[in-house]
Design a protein around this motif. Structure first.
Motif, PDB file in Angstrom:
ATOM      1  N   LEU A   5       0.622  -1.136   0.066  1.00  0.00           N
ATOM      2  CA  LEU A   5       0.100  -0.009   0.008  1.00  0.00           C
ATOM      3  C   LEU A   5       0.833   1.232  -0.010  1.00  0.00           C
ATOM      4  O   LEU A   5       2.031   1.100   0.204  1.00  0.00           O
ATOM      5  CB  LEU A   5      -0.869   0.081   1.164  1.00  0.00           C
ATOM      6  N   ILE A   6       0.237   2.160  -0.375  1.00  0.00           N
ATOM      7  CA  ILE A   6       0.930   3.740  -0.543  1.00  0.00           C
ATOM      8  C   ILE A   6       0.722   4.241   1.031  1.00  0.00           C
ATOM      9  O   ILE A   6      -0.315   4.211   1.665  1.00  0.00           O
ATOM     10  CB  ILE A   6       0.157   4.850  -1.469  1.00  0.00           C
ATOM     11  N   ASN A   7       1.803   4.791   1.746  1.00  0.00           N
ATOM     12  CA  ASN A   7       1.969   5.057   3.151  1.00  0.00           C
ATOM     13  C   ASN A   7       0.918   6.295   3.227  1.00  0.00           C
ATOM     14  O   ASN A   7       0.956   7.261   2.154  1.00  0.00           O
ATOM     15  CB  ASN A   7       3.492   5.659   3.383  1.00  0.00           C
ATOM     16  N   GLY A   8       0.121   6.396   4.189  1.00  0.00           N
ATOM     17  CA  GLY A   8      -0.464   7.551   4.557  1.00  0.00           C
ATOM     18  C   GLY A   8      -2.052   7.149   4.052  1.00  0.00           C
ATOM     19  O   GLY A   8      -3.148   7.871   4.548  1.00  0.00           O
ATOM     20  N   VAL A   9      -2.319   6.017   3.534  1.00  0.00           N
ATOM     21  CA  VAL A   9      -4.032   5.739   3.053  1.00  0.00           C
ATOM     22  C   VAL A   9      -4.429   5.235   4.436  1.00  0.00           C
ATOM     23  O   VAL A   9      -3.755   4.605   5.218  1.00  0.00           O
ATOM     24  CB  VAL A   9      -3.935   4.857   2.133  1.00  0.00           C
ATOM     25  N   ASP A  32      -9.799   0.729   5.274  1.00  0.00           N
ATOM     26  CA  ASP A  32     -10.495   1.064   4.433  1.00  0.00           C
ATOM     27  C   ASP A  32     -10.180   0.444   2.854  1.00  0.00           C
ATOM     28  O   ASP A  32     -10.931  -0.205   2.214  1.00  0.00           O
ATOM     29  CB  ASP A  32     -10.924   2.540   4.071  1.00  0.00           C
ATOM     30  N   VAL A  33      -8.894   0.585   2.652  1.00  0.00           N
ATOM     31  CA  VAL A  33      -8.281   0.109   1.457  1.00  0.00           C
ATOM     32  C   VAL A  33      -8.257  -1.582   1.520  1.00  0.00           C
ATOM     33  O   VAL A  33      -8.748  -2.175   0.544  1.00  0.00           O
ATOM     34  CB  VAL A  33      -6.911   0.499   1.151  1.00  0.00           C
ATOM     35  N   VAL A  34      -8.053  -2.145   2.658  1.00  0.00           N
ATOM     36  CA  VAL A  34      -8.066  -3.579   2.703  1.00  0.00           C
ATOM     37  C   VAL A  34      -9.325  -4.115   2.497  1.00  0.00           C
ATOM     38  O   VAL A  34      -9.735  -5.197   1.785  1.00  0.00           O
ATOM     39  CB  VAL A  34      -7.339  -4.193   3.749  1.00  0.00           C
TER      40      VAL A  34
END
Length: 103
Positions: free
Chosen positions: A60-64, A68-70
Motif C-alpha cells: 500500500l501507499i503510505n498514508g492511506v 478502508d483500502v483492505v
C-alpha cells in the motif's frame, strides 16, 4: 497452479483500488524482491470441495487508511471471483499488507 482467469479477475479487481501500490511477492527473501508485477507470485489459494480460500499480498501507499483500502480490495476480489464462478462457489478472501511505500 492457479487458473489464469482467476488471477486475471483478482488483478483487475485490485489495480482499480486507490491506495494499492502493487502486488507483493509472498515468497520474497529480501525487500528488493518484494514488489512484483507477476500476480501469480502474490496470490495463495487453498481449495476444498465447496470453498476456496484466497490470500492476496499487496503493498500500500503510505498514508492511506489501511482498513478502508483492505476492505475495498477484499470486497472487490470476493465479488469478482464469485461472479467468475457464476456464484456457485464460496470464496474467503484474505488480504495481506506486506509493506507500505512512500510515493
Amino acid at each position: 497452479m492457479i487458473n489464469k482467469a482467476i488471477l486475471d479477475s483478482i488483478s483487475n479487481a485490485v489495480v482499480t483500488v486507490p491506495g494499492v501500490a502493487s502486488f507483493a511477492n509472498y515468497a520474497a527473501k529480501s525487500e528488493s524482491e518484494l514488489k512484483t508485477e507477476d500476480i501469480a507470485k502474490a496470490v495463495e489459494m487453498v481449495s476444498t470441495d465447496t470453498m476456496d480460500r484466497v490470500k492476496v499480498h499487496i503493498i500500500l501507499i503510505n498514508g492511506v487508511n489501511i482498513r478502508d483500502v483492505v476492505s475495498e480490495v477484499q470486497i472487490r476480489v470476493k465479488y469478482e471471483l464469485e461472479k467468475l464462478s457464476q456464484f456457485v462457489r464460496n470464496y474467503i478472501v484474505d488480504i495481506a499488507v506486506d509493506d507500505l511505500i512512500v510515493v
